[in-house]
Design a protein around this motif. Structure first.
Motif, PDB file in Angstrom:
ATOM      1  N   VAL A  87       0.843  -1.190   0.000  1.00  0.00           N
ATOM      2  CA  VAL A  87       0.000   0.000   0.000  1.00  0.00           C
ATOM      3  C   VAL A  87       0.883   1.247   0.000  1.00  0.00           C
ATOM      4  N   VAL A  88       0.496   2.239  -0.781  1.00  0.00           N
ATOM      5  CA  VAL A  88       1.139   3.556  -0.762  1.00  0.00           C
ATOM      6  C   VAL A  88       0.044   4.597  -0.545  1.00  0.00           C
ATOM      7  N   GLU A  89       0.235   5.426   0.464  1.00  0.00           N
ATOM      8  CA  GLU A  89      -0.728   6.468   0.777  1.00  0.00           C
ATOM      9  C   GLU A  89      -0.059   7.828   0.625  1.00  0.00           C
ATOM     10  N   VAL A  90      -0.740   8.733  -0.065  1.00  0.00           N
ATOM     11  CA  VAL A  90      -0.232  10.090  -0.274  1.00  0.00           C
ATOM     12  C   VAL A  90      -1.181  11.060   0.409  1.00  0.00           C
ATOM     13  N   VAL A  91      -0.633  11.898   1.277  1.00  0.00           N
ATOM     14  CA  VAL A  91      -1.444  12.863   2.016  1.00  0.00           C
ATOM     15  C   VAL A  91      -0.857  14.249   1.809  1.00  0.00           C
ATOM     16  N   GLY A  92      -1.732  15.209   1.583  1.00  0.00           N
ATOM     17  CA  GLY A  92      -1.267  16.583   1.403  1.00  0.00           C
ATOM     18  C   GLY A  92      -2.347  17.432   0.775  1.00  0.00           C
ATOM     19  N   GLY A  93      -2.099  18.733   0.711  1.00  0.00           N
ATOM     20  CA  GLY A  93      -3.045  19.628   0.081  1.00  0.00           C
ATOM     21  C   GLY A  93      -2.853  19.671  -1.428  1.00  0.00           C
ATOM     22  N   ARG A  94      -3.837  20.192  -2.104  1.00  0.00           N
ATOM     23  CA  ARG A  94      -3.766  20.395  -3.563  1.00  0.00           C
ATOM     24  C   ARG A  94      -3.509  19.095  -4.316  1.00  0.00           C
ATOM     25  N   LEU A  95      -4.108  18.002  -3.855  1.00  0.00           N
ATOM     26  CA  LEU A  95      -3.902  16.709  -4.503  1.00  0.00           C
ATOM     27  C   LEU A  95      -5.171  16.172  -5.163  1.00  0.00           C
ATOM     28  N   GLN A  96      -6.267  16.920  -5.097  1.00  0.00           N
ATOM     29  CA  GLN A  96      -7.541  16.436  -5.622  1.00  0.00           C
ATOM     30  C   GLN A  96      -7.454  16.085  -7.100  1.00  0.00           C
ATOM     31  N   SER A  97      -6.619  16.813  -7.836  1.00  0.00           N
ATOM     32  CA  SER A  97      -6.502  16.535  -9.271  1.00  0.00           C
ATOM     33  C   SER A  97      -5.897  15.164  -9.536  1.00  0.00           C
ATOM     34  N   LEU A  98      -5.214  14.596  -8.520  1.00  0.00           N
ATOM     35  CA  LEU A  98      -4.654  13.256  -8.676  1.00  0.00           C
ATOM     36  C   LEU A  98      -5.705  12.177  -8.415  1.00  0.00           C
ATOM     37  N   VAL A  99      -6.854  12.588  -7.904  1.00  0.00           N
ATOM     38  CA  VAL A  99      -7.954  11.655  -7.683  1.00  0.00           C
ATOM     39  C   VAL A  99      -8.885  11.645  -8.886  1.00  0.00           C
ATOM     40  N   GLY A 100      -9.253  12.827  -9.339  1.00  0.00           N
ATOM     41  CA  GLY A 100     -10.125  12.933 -10.503  1.00  0.00           C
ATOM     42  C   GLY A 100     -11.569  12.604 -10.184  1.00  0.00           C
ATOM     43  N   GLN A 101     -12.405  12.681 -11.208  1.00  0.00           N
ATOM     44  CA  GLN A 101     -13.827  12.423 -11.036  1.00  0.00           C
ATOM     45  C   GLN A 101     -14.057  10.963 -10.689  1.00  0.00           C
ATOM     46  N   LEU A 106      -7.001   8.548 -10.128  1.00  0.00           N
ATOM     47  CA  LEU A 106      -6.318   7.717  -9.135  1.00  0.00           C
ATOM     48  C   LEU A 106      -6.166   6.290  -9.652  1.00  0.00           C
ATOM     49  N   GLU A 107      -7.201   5.736 -10.267  1.00  0.00           N
ATOM     50  CA  GLU A 107      -7.123   4.376 -10.804  1.00  0.00           C
ATOM     51  C   GLU A 107      -6.047   4.284 -11.886  1.00  0.00           C
ATOM     52  N   ALA A 108      -5.975   5.311 -12.743  1.00  0.00           N
ATOM     53  CA  ALA A 108      -4.959   5.306 -13.794  1.00  0.00           C
ATOM     54  C   ALA A 108      -3.556   5.393 -13.198  1.00  0.00           C
ATOM     55  N   LEU A 109      -3.375   6.246 -12.183  1.00  0.00           N
ATOM     56  CA  LEU A 109      -2.080   6.365 -11.525  1.00  0.00           C
ATOM     57  C   LEU A 109      -1.698   5.063 -10.823  1.00  0.00           C
ATOM     58  N   GLN A 110      -2.683   4.396 -10.257  1.00  0.00           N
ATOM     59  CA  GLN A 110      -2.412   3.119  -9.596  1.00  0.00           C
ATOM     60  C   GLN A 110      -1.896   2.095 -10.608  1.00  0.00           C
ATOM     61  N   GLU A 111      -2.503   2.067 -11.797  1.00  0.00           N
ATOM     62  CA  GLU A 111      -2.054   1.111 -12.817  1.00  0.00           C
ATOM     63  C   GLU A 111      -0.644   1.447 -13.307  1.00  0.00           C
ATOM     64  N   LEU A 112      -0.336   2.731 -13.467  1.00  0.00           N
ATOM     65  CA  LEU A 112       1.016   3.131 -13.853  1.00  0.00           C
ATOM     66  C   LEU A 112       2.026   2.719 -12.786  1.00  0.00           C
ATOM     67  N   ASP A 163     -25.427   2.081 -11.021  1.00  0.00           N
ATOM     68  CA  ASP A 163     -24.696   2.807 -12.061  1.00  0.00           C
ATOM     69  C   ASP A 163     -23.359   2.122 -12.331  1.00  0.00           C
ATOM     70  N   PRO A 164     -22.785   2.327 -13.522  1.00  0.00           N
ATOM     71  CA  PRO A 164     -21.453   1.768 -13.813  1.00  0.00           C
ATOM     72  C   PRO A 164     -20.444   2.215 -12.770  1.00  0.00           C
ATOM     73  N   MET A 165     -19.526   1.296 -12.418  1.00  0.00           N
ATOM     74  CA  MET A 165     -18.528   1.569 -11.391  1.00  0.00           C
ATOM     75  C   MET A 165     -17.182   1.007 -11.804  1.00  0.00           C
ATOM     76  N   SER A 166     -16.141   1.516 -11.159  1.00  0.00           N
ATOM     77  CA  SER A 166     -14.801   0.972 -11.349  1.00  0.00           C
ATOM     78  C   SER A 166     -14.685  -0.358 -10.625  1.00  0.00           C
ATOM     79  N   ALA A 167     -13.597  -1.085 -10.875  1.00  0.00           N
ATOM     80  CA  ALA A 167     -13.383  -2.365 -10.206  1.00  0.00           C
ATOM     81  C   ALA A 167     -13.336  -2.188  -8.689  1.00  0.00           C
ATOM     82  N   PHE A 168     -12.651  -1.161  -8.216  1.00  0.00           N
ATOM     83  CA  PHE A 168     -12.581  -0.879  -6.784  1.00  0.00           C
ATOM     84  C   PHE A 168     -13.968  -0.656  -6.205  1.00  0.00           C
ATOM     85  N   GLU A 169     -14.781   0.150  -6.904  1.00  0.00           N
ATOM     86  CA  GLU A 169     -16.118   0.456  -6.404  1.00  0.00           C
ATOM     87  C   GLU A 169     -17.003  -0.786  -6.400  1.00  0.00           C
ATOM     88  N   ARG A 170     -16.914  -1.584  -7.456  1.00  0.00           N
ATOM     89  CA  ARG A 170     -17.724  -2.804  -7.509  1.00  0.00           C
ATOM     90  C   ARG A 170     -17.370  -3.749  -6.377  1.00  0.00           C
TER      91      ARG A 170
END
Length: 202
Positions: A87-101, A106-112, A163-170
């Protein structure tokens, strides 16, 4: 020094190298909060397997740190092993753009990041990447969605399609539904429109 270079989209990777990194709820064994807490007591004594998993988390943390440097983002990075996965956890401000809608970025970054680990270890990784506690928050929201669907199924006796969901959400929804008697859930459709159907047990 750990290689933190970003895999390029045009890099030549054969199917055997990339296929094991693909994610679906059948192989994406997301853990709930209780399981993570229960596993916490075992982190101090690392088995050989845990040591390898921790190495994966360190490689992933170095990679993520490189990404943050490139993007000029500040964040504290923790690497650990929880419930049998790195597990890798990132905490800090101004990081919402790394999560996305709905966590899409976040899922794409996890795969990378998983691919970066695979390139160094030669082993497919079940690494879990979280940013700003998004996954814990989303897991609680999905638990409420799942319980609401179960209530409708029990009240009307008919299947409910979510509604359609990501693998994590499912996986989060499956975990909640499967713990309740009298109902069952399964996934249908193909990405990115794969969704869960909750129905009464015959």
């Amino acid at each position: 020094m750990t290689d933190t270079s970003i895999p390029r989209a045009d890099e030549s990777l054969d199917d055997e190298a990339t296929t094991p990194v693909a994610v679906d709820e059948e192989i994406e064994e997301e853990t709930d909060v209780d399981a993570e807490e229960a596993n916490g007591a075992g982190r101090e004594k690392k088995s050989p397997a845990d040591s390898e998993l921790f190495r994966q988390s360190e490689i992933a943390a170095d990679y993520v740190e490189g990404l943050l440097d490139i993007l000029d983002y500040d964040g504290d990075i923790d690497e650990l092993v929880s419930a049998g996965r790195p597990v890798v956890e990132v905490v800090g401000g101004r990081l919402q753009s790394l999560v996305g809608q709905r966590g899409a970025t976040l899922e794409a970054l996890q795969e990378l990041t998983r691919l970066a680990v695979f390139r160094q270890t030669g082993t497919p990784s079940r690494l879990l990447l979280d940013v700003g506690g998004y996954r814990a928050t989303r897991r609680k929201e999905l638990a409420a969605v799942a319980r609401n669907a179960v209530e409708k199924v029990k009240e009307y006796g008919e299947a409910v399609r979510l509604d359609p969901m990501s693998a994590f959400e499912r996986k989060c929804v499956h975990d909640v539904v499967n713990a309740i008697a009298g109902v069952e859930s399964e996934s249908e459709g193909v990405e990115p429109n794969r969704r869960i159907v909750v129905r009464p047990v015959d």
